[in-house]
Design an enzyme around this catalytic site. Structure first.
Site, PDB file in Angstrom:
ATOM      1  N   ASN A  48       0.388  -1.040   0.403  1.00 43.54           N
ATOM      2  CA  ASN A  48      -0.042   0.073  -0.014  1.00 43.54           C
ATOM      3  C   ASN A  48       0.740   1.229   0.143  1.00 43.54           C
ATOM      4  OD1 ASN A  48       0.761  -0.925   2.729  1.00 43.54           O
ATOM      5  ND2 ASN A  48      -1.147   0.067   3.419  1.00 43.54           N
ATOM      6  N   GLU A  83       2.522  -5.723  12.626  1.00 39.28           N
ATOM      7  CA  GLU A  83       1.876  -5.540  12.327  1.00 39.28           C
ATOM      8  C   GLU A  83       0.664  -5.296  11.207  1.00 39.28           C
ATOM      9  OE1 GLU A  83       0.577  -1.181   9.932  1.00 39.28           O
ATOM     10  OE2 GLU A  83       1.654  -0.599  11.710  1.00 39.28           O
ATOM     11  N   CYS A  87      -3.824   0.485   6.039  1.00 42.15           N
ATOM     12  CA  CYS A  87      -4.238  -0.468   8.008  1.00 42.15           C
ATOM     13  C   CYS A  87      -4.525   0.083   8.873  1.00 42.15           C
ATOM     14  CB  CYS A  87      -2.959  -0.833   8.609  1.00 42.15           C
ATOM     15  SG  CYS A  87      -1.276   0.274   9.284  1.00 42.15           S
TER      16      CYS A  87
END
Length: 507
Positions: free
Chosen positions: A134, A228, A262
């Site tokens: 991303n 993460e 996220c």
């Protein structure tokens, strides 16, 4: 492996699909140069990191070109990655010396004061960083730079969807003449698995399913890791909020990078008295977003999604919600150009729907009406994820009180993503959103270090200590009594049986 522009389908580059043997060889080479990198110290490493910062600034437009080519982002979004990278490099390059300095904790008792206590931070030799698609430049920088600042060597495995920006970062490192302690391994899942099998510390950002597999592999090897993972971030809009600001902020928080973040806002809970007003404002804002394909001239707010698979997830969530009774107020379908998907607002949704319970990672905003603050908190916490959240209210103290009740690693009051630009704060998720954190000031570099404890005598030493063999019971009991007296409270400070043994002449 071919790299495609998702907005057009055009091939924009090719990279090697590197084998496990190639990865292992790269790690072995990094190990050869890491000791010297560690030895030059934080100040020596700072000079190289700041040279890399200069290189990124000087090559910003080119880096944005490459990033757009493999992501289909708008020009403005493409420029964010190099600018964000510049900011983070400056923070850790200039502060690593202070963060990594030896600590000298105070002894906890009078008996311990005969020693000087030192905590030393020694880097893991090779850190493996695995990043998603991303933010193909910023995501590597987030973790590569603190690890290099700590004195580790780094092998980066970028997503096979967007590897070109990571290769540009490695090219910059080589062009400034920096020591060969940073390299990139390109390829698919097997390449990432090889990084996990060879590095001494793993930092992974990506899906929860992959994170679980990485954690299991790291446990098997007894190497530390930080993950993460996914998110399903809630926003709570209270009746006393500035509705216009909340609508603008949540539009940005849910649609930035086409929702592929996220910490994107993925569900919104609005108190009933302002629900209609908020939904109207949100829908108007989302409808007004400009979507399309940019060249170097900024024209659009929203660009393409990264993969066809991600588009399919977004469409499925919307279709399942509509089939269960939800309504689409704007958007809801592809634009017909590449992987562009219309920014979407959904209402009449509930917690039985996939658009509320599963991570969407796309440009959708499901909105739910709640009776009050208590219901908003309950529903916000009704998730296996816990990355971040936001609270929108006219009472900042109320906002902080609610924040402390939310099960999330970060909460922003009257804002979104603010913690992302505060490197002094930790960034980490709870539950299925991950293990460990990045940043947090000194913790951001110390996480890549093994902690070593050193004791050194302050006073001249004797032939043997009171507690060494052979035991001399009277002296030993005095030492144990002093430890007890320093630690206990009240009459429990006095060891009566020990005093009686001493009085009785026990040897």
């Amino acid at each position: 492996m071919s790299v495609h522009n998702p907005a057009t389908g055009a091939v924009v580059g090719t990279v090697a699909d590197e084998s496990a043997e190639t990865v292992a060889a790269k790690v072995r080479e990094l190990r050869l140069y890491q000791p010297e990198w560690e030895a030059i110290g934080p100040d020596g490493r700072k000079e190289w990191l700041l040279k890399l910062q200069d290189w990124i600034i000087d090559n910003t437009e080119h880096l944005a070109d490459v990033l757009q080519s493999e992501t289909g982002k708008p020009r403005v979004d493409a420029l964010i990655d190099p600018t964000f990278s510049t900011d983070l490099i400056g923070y850790y390059a200039r502060r690593a010396g202070k963060f990594l300095a030896d600590d000298h904790p105070a002894p906890h008792s009078p008996l311990a004061r005969v020693k000087k206590l030192t905590t030393v931070y020694r880097p893991y030799p090779v850190v493996g960083v695995i990043t998603p698609w991303n933010f193909p430049l910023a995501m590597p920088v987030l973790d590569v730079i603190p690890a290099l600042a700590a004195g580790a060597a780094v092998i980066l495995k970028p997503s096979e969807v967007t590897p070109l920006s990571a290769l540009e970062l490695a090219r910059g490192w080589a062009e400034i003449g920096a020591p060969p302690v940073f390299t990139v391994a390109t390829g698919a899942g097997a390449t990432g698995a090889a990084v996990v099998d060879n590095a001494d510390y793993i930092q992974f950002t990506g899906s929860t399913a992959t994170g679980r597999r990485i954690a299991a592999a790291c446990v098997e090897r007894m190497v530390p890791y930080s993950l993460e993972l996914g998110g399903k971030d809630p926003a709570i809009v209270l009746a006393d909020a500035d509705i216009e600001r909340a609508a603008h902020g949540i539009t940005f928080g849910g649609m930035f990078n086409s929702g592929q973040l996220c910490i994107s806002v993925e569900r919104v809970y609005v108190e009933a008295p302002v629900y209609d007003e908020f939904v109207a404002a949100l829908t108007e804002n989302v409808k007004a977003l400009r979507q399309g394909i940019d060249d170097r001239t900024p024209k659009h707010d929203i660009g393409a999604m990264a993969t066809e698979a991600q588009v399919n997830i977004v469409q499925r969530h919307i279709d399942e919600a509509v089939a269960a009774g939800a309504r689409v107020l704007t958007g809801g379908k592809r634009t017909g150009v590449g992987t562009l998907f219309e920014p979407t607002v959904l209402v009449d949704v509930d917690h039985s729907m996939s658009c509320v319970t599963e991570e969407t990672f796309g440009p959708t905003l499901p909105v739910i009406k709640v009776a009050d603050e208590a219901e908003a908190i309950r529903l916000a916490n009704d998730s296996s994820y816990g990355l971040s959240a936001s609270v929108w209210t006219g009472d900042k103290e109320r906002g902080e009180r609610i924040a402390r009740r939310l099960d999330a690693g970060a909460v922003n009051i009257n804002d979104v993503f603010a913690n992302l630009f505060s490197f002094a704060l930790p960034m980490g998720g709870w539950g299925n959103s991950g293990v460990g954190a990045r940043w947090g000031g000194a913790d951001g570099v110390r996480k890549y270090c093994r902690v070593q404890a050193i004791t050194k005598p302050i006073l001249p030493t004797q032939t043997k200590e009171l507690t060494w063999y052979p035991y001399q019971m009277p002296k030993l009991l005095v030492a144990l009594g002093a430890m007890r007296a320093a630690a206990a409270r009240g009459m429990r400070r006095i060891d009566i049986p020990a005093l009686m043994r001493l009085r009785g002449g026990d040897k």
